[in-house]
Structure formats: structure tokens, C-alpha cells
Design an enzyme around this catalytic site. Sequence first.
Site, short mmCIF file in Angstrom:
data_model
loop_
_atom_site.label_atom_id
_atom_site.label_comp_id
_atom_site.label_asym_id
_atom_site.label_seq_id
_atom_site.Cartn_x
_atom_site.Cartn_y
_atom_site.Cartn_z
N CYS A 139 10.84 4.86 5.22
CA CYS A 139 9.71 5.03 4.30
C CYS A 139 8.41 4.78 5.07
O CYS A 139 8.19 3.68 5.59
CB CYS A 139 9.83 4.06 3.13
N CYS B 24 14.09 -9.85 -12.37
CA CYS B 24 14.00 -8.46 -11.90
C CYS B 24 14.45 -8.45 -10.44
O CYS B 24 14.22 -9.42 -9.72
CB CYS B 24 12.55 -7.99 -12.01
N CYS C 48 10.65 -11.60 -9.60
CA CYS C 48 11.21 -10.35 -9.07
C CYS C 48 11.63 -10.55 -7.61
O CYS C 48 10.82 -10.96 -6.78
CB CYS C 48 10.16 -9.26 -9.18
N CYS D 259 15.10 -2.81 7.69
CA CYS D 259 15.67 -1.85 6.75
C CYS D 259 15.92 -0.52 7.48
O CYS D 259 15.05 -0.03 8.20
CB CYS D 259 14.72 -1.63 5.58
N CYS E 151 6.21 1.62 4.68
CA CYS E 151 6.81 0.30 4.52
C CYS E 151 6.87 -0.52 5.82
O CYS E 151 7.50 -0.11 6.80
CB CYS E 151 8.21 0.42 3.94
N CYS F 265 12.22 -0.27 -14.10
CA CYS F 265 10.86 -0.41 -13.59
C CYS F 265 10.72 0.65 -12.52
O CYS F 265 11.38 0.58 -11.48
CB CYS F 265 10.66 -1.81 -13.01
N ARG G 241 1.88 -1.50 -14.58
CA ARG G 241 1.65 -2.64 -13.67
C ARG G 241 0.63 -2.27 -12.59
O ARG G 241 0.84 -1.31 -11.83
CB ARG G 241 3.00 -2.97 -13.02
N1 SAM Z 1 14.25 -1.50 -0.49
C1 SAM Z 1 14.04 -1.38 -1.87
C2 SAM Z 1 13.51 -0.03 -2.27
O1 SAM Z 1 12.98 0.68 -1.44
O2 SAM Z 1 13.62 0.29 -3.45
C3 SAM Z 1 13.18 -2.46 -2.47
C4 SAM Z 1 11.94 -2.95 -1.77
S1 SAM Z 1 10.62 -1.77 -1.56
C5 SAM Z 1 9.56 -2.67 -0.50
C6 SAM Z 1 9.83 -1.69 -3.15
C7 SAM Z 1 8.62 -0.80 -3.31
O3 SAM Z 1 7.49 -1.40 -2.68
C8 SAM Z 1 8.65 0.58 -2.68
O4 SAM Z 1 9.36 1.50 -3.46
C9 SAM Z 1 7.18 0.94 -2.64
O5 SAM Z 1 6.80 1.61 -3.82
C10 SAM Z 1 6.48 -0.41 -2.56
N2 SAM Z 1 5.81 -0.58 -1.26
C11 SAM Z 1 6.36 -0.85 -0.07
N3 SAM Z 1 5.44 -0.91 0.91
C12 SAM Z 1 4.25 -0.66 0.32
C13 SAM Z 1 2.92 -0.57 0.81
N4 SAM Z 1 2.63 -0.73 2.10
N5 SAM Z 1 1.93 -0.31 -0.06
C14 SAM Z 1 2.22 -0.13 -1.37
N6 SAM Z 1 3.45 -0.20 -1.89
C15 SAM Z 1 4.46 -0.45 -1.07
C1 DTB Z 2 6.40 -2.33 -6.61
O1 DTB Z 2 6.24 -1.20 -7.11
N1 DTB Z 2 5.52 -2.96 -5.84
C2 DTB Z 2 6.04 -4.22 -5.37
C3 DTB Z 2 7.37 -4.32 -6.13
N2 DTB Z 2 7.49 -3.06 -6.76
C4 DTB Z 2 8.61 -4.70 -5.44
C5 DTB Z 2 6.14 -4.28 -3.89
C6 DTB Z 2 4.86 -4.00 -3.18
C7 DTB Z 2 5.08 -4.21 -1.72
C8 DTB Z 2 3.84 -4.08 -0.92
C9 DTB Z 2 4.08 -4.25 0.53
C10 DTB Z 2 4.66 -5.58 0.94
O2 DTB Z 2 4.15 -6.64 0.51
O3 DTB Z 2 5.62 -5.58 1.71
FE1 SF4 Z 3 13.56 -0.16 3.12
FE2 SF4 Z 3 10.95 -0.49 2.75
FE3 SF4 Z 3 12.05 1.86 2.24
FE4 SF4 Z 3 12.62 -0.27 0.62
S1 SF4 Z 3 10.63 0.73 0.89
S2 SF4 Z 3 14.06 1.25 1.46
S3 SF4 Z 3 12.55 -1.91 2.16
S4 SF4 Z 3 11.93 0.89 4.26
#
Ligand code: SAM
Ligand code: DTB
Ligand code: SF4
Length: 321
Positions: free
Chosen positions: A60, A132, A100, A56, A63, A192, A264
Site C-alpha cells: 500500500c 474494534c 481499536c 507488512c 503506508c 467500519c 469519522r
Molecule cells: N493492515 C490492515 C489493513 O490494511 O486493513 C490494518 C491496518 S491499516 C494501517 C488501516 C488503514 O489505515 C488503511 O486502510 C488506511 O486507510 C489507513 N492508513 C494507513 N496509512 C495511512 C496514511 N499514511 N495516511 C492516512 N491513512 C492511512
Molecule cells: C482508519 O481508517 N484510519 C486509522 C484506522 N482506520 C485504523 C489508521 C490511520 C493510520 C495513519 C497512519 C499511521 O498512523 O500509521
Molecule cells: Fe499492510 Fe499498511 Fe497495507 Fe495495512 S495498510 S495491509 S498495514 S501495508
Amino acid sequence: MSSQSTRHDWTVAEIRAIHNLPLLELVHRAQSVHREFHPKNQVQLCTLLSVKTGACPENCSYCPQSSHYNTHVEPEKMIPVAEVLDAARRAKEAGATRFCMGAAWREVKDGPKFDQVLDMVRGVKSLGLEACTTLGMLTADQARRLREAGLDTYNHNIDTSREHYKKIITTRAFEERLETLKNVREAGIDVCCGGIIGMGETIDDRCRMLRELVTQTPHPESVPINALVPVEGTPLADQPRIDSIELVRMIATARILMPHAKVRLSAGRQDLNREAQMLCLMAGANSIFYGEQLLTTPNPDTSFDQKLLADAGLEPLPPAC
Ligand code: SAM
Ligand code: DTB
Ligand code: SF4
């Protein structure tokens, strides 16, 4: 119920006063609100699948899927529609009612990949599951097409307060998140939207994040509260895990502020014992991610969750569709 139930004008001070109540008072209030607005003893089970993993372009800091960091995640091509639907079928058989699908995209681009996502949504709906997606930023037209395909809910988190956001992500602005949320809402898709705690933010940041959520009209239908899962290779890898009571406080406060929403209990359950999870449910959480994997990190086994629900006398919430 009184107009209190749908207030959009909470101040940060009012939110902090709720958040900082003596714990048992806070949980009692949250449980009272919960019982007034939701069926007792029911929890929604949602299964996640990453349909496009890694690489990506966003940065973030939490992430593992960001291309800016070197983590355990290997980028993968998009999963074919038939495989996604097999996974959805298995999720349904295991007891999930919502499926989802997540993609590691900054934004959706029109073309064959988006068309495949639309097919996934149609397929998931035809299985009798709520659908979702979480795909990054969307235009108004893309939101409309997702709705036409039958999408029930779109996940797009604000993640933290406006002030703290700049320390967590610099490749996009907080305002851009709000723009997508507006497009989702206007297309008639349920919102959501929630965030993460444990990213070095203050309690006031958490309260400011909740204030952003309650300012939305209507409130989001679903509010995921994630505890940071610190992942090796990301800038937040060394963040200490949050104390479970902080998660309980956040969930209870969200429940009181947004009585109609599904709150959630999201990422981070792997590090919570059963008692802490039950306290979160007591504090008004009525939805969990169900299945051994979140997107790229582990989640409790389905057998663990089935026992958790059975021991607490909880039942899965039936699908709304
Ligand atoms: N790329 C899209 C976005 O950013 O909206 C969708 C996928 S993103 C992984 C969805 C959500 O997962 C993020 O907004 C964040 O709140 C959560 N997330 C990602 N990595 C995480 C982590 N290491 N611990 C907790 N929540 C996480
Ligand atoms: C949300 O708030 N938490 C979920 C879902 N929306 C998409 C994702 C959590 C991701 C946690 C890190 C991972 O498994 O990559
Ligand atoms: Fe990309 Fe992860 Fe950020 Fe979603 S949360 S925009 S997958 S870097």
C-alpha cells in the site's frame, strides 16, 4: 424518514452534484441530515493502538508499515495481551469509549497470534469499552470467532475508487477487500469502512469511492475519512497535503449519503487547525481518533482535543455496550 435515507443506488453524477454544491449549502444540508439521525453535540472518541507494527507484506503506497518501503517504522513483535489491556484502561480513563487495535498483517492466520487478538478483544470488552480491530483480510470463520469474542466493529477500508486502487496497491485486489467486508457483515460485526483522500485521485475517484460504500447493504456503520499523512520513504511521501475544504466536502457528502453512519474525521488532523476541524464536525463528522498516536504517526494531544470539544460544547458519545 424517507427511503432517501438508506438509498443504495446513488449514481456517481448524483454524488458529484452533492459534493460540488456551494460549500455553505453543502454543509447546511449535511448538518440537517446529521441532526435528524444523530444526537446533537456528541462525538465518539476512539483510541487506536498498533498491536503488531510494521513488516507488512502488502505494498500500500501510503503506508509506513509496508515492508516494501524504508520508513521511520521499526518492525515490532506483537504486544502482550496484558500491555494492550493496560493501554485500553488508560484510554478509558482519558475518556475514550472505543478501543481499536490494528495489526500490520495482509491477512489473519489461525494460531497463537490470532488467539491472543481474541483475548485482547475479550479483555477490552470486559473493561466496558467498544472493541474494534483492523487486522487485514479475514475468512468467514475468523470473523465468526472475533464476533464470539465480543468484537463490535471491524475496520477494513476500500481506501479509494476501484479504478485508482490499482495505482496504490498491487499486492491485493479491490475484490479481496469486498470479500472480507462480506465475511465481517455476515458474522454480525459492524462494518467500519472508508478511505483516504490526497493520494493523487480525482474528484470523480472520490465520488466513486463513496458510491462503493453506499452500494453496501446495509451501509457501513462507520465511515473513516482519512487525509493522507505523507510519510517519508513511502511512494506518496511527496504528495501535497490536501486543502482542508476538500476534506470538509468529503465528510459532508458521506454524511448526506449515509445518514446513519458514524462519519469519522480520521488521519490527518495534525495538519488541520481548530477551525477546520470544527467545520468538519459541522459537516457531520461525529467521531475522532483520540490519543497522541494513530498507529505509527502522531495525532493531536488529548488536551488539544478536550479543549476543542469543550470550546465547541461537544460531549463524548457514551459507549453502546
Ligand atoms: N493492515 C490492515 C489493513 O490494511 O486493513 C490494518 C491496518 S491499516 C494501517 C488501516 C488503514 O489505515 C488503511 O486502510 C488506511 O486507510 C489507513 N492508513 C494507513 N496509512 C495511512 C496514511 N499514511 N495516511 C492516512 N491513512 C492511512
Ligand atoms: C482508519 O481508517 N484510519 C486509522 C484506522 N482506520 C485504523 C489508521 C490511520 C493510520 C495513519 C497512519 C499511521 O498512523 O500509521
Ligand atoms: Fe499492510 Fe499498511 Fe497495507 Fe495495512 S495498510 S495491509 S498495514 S501495508
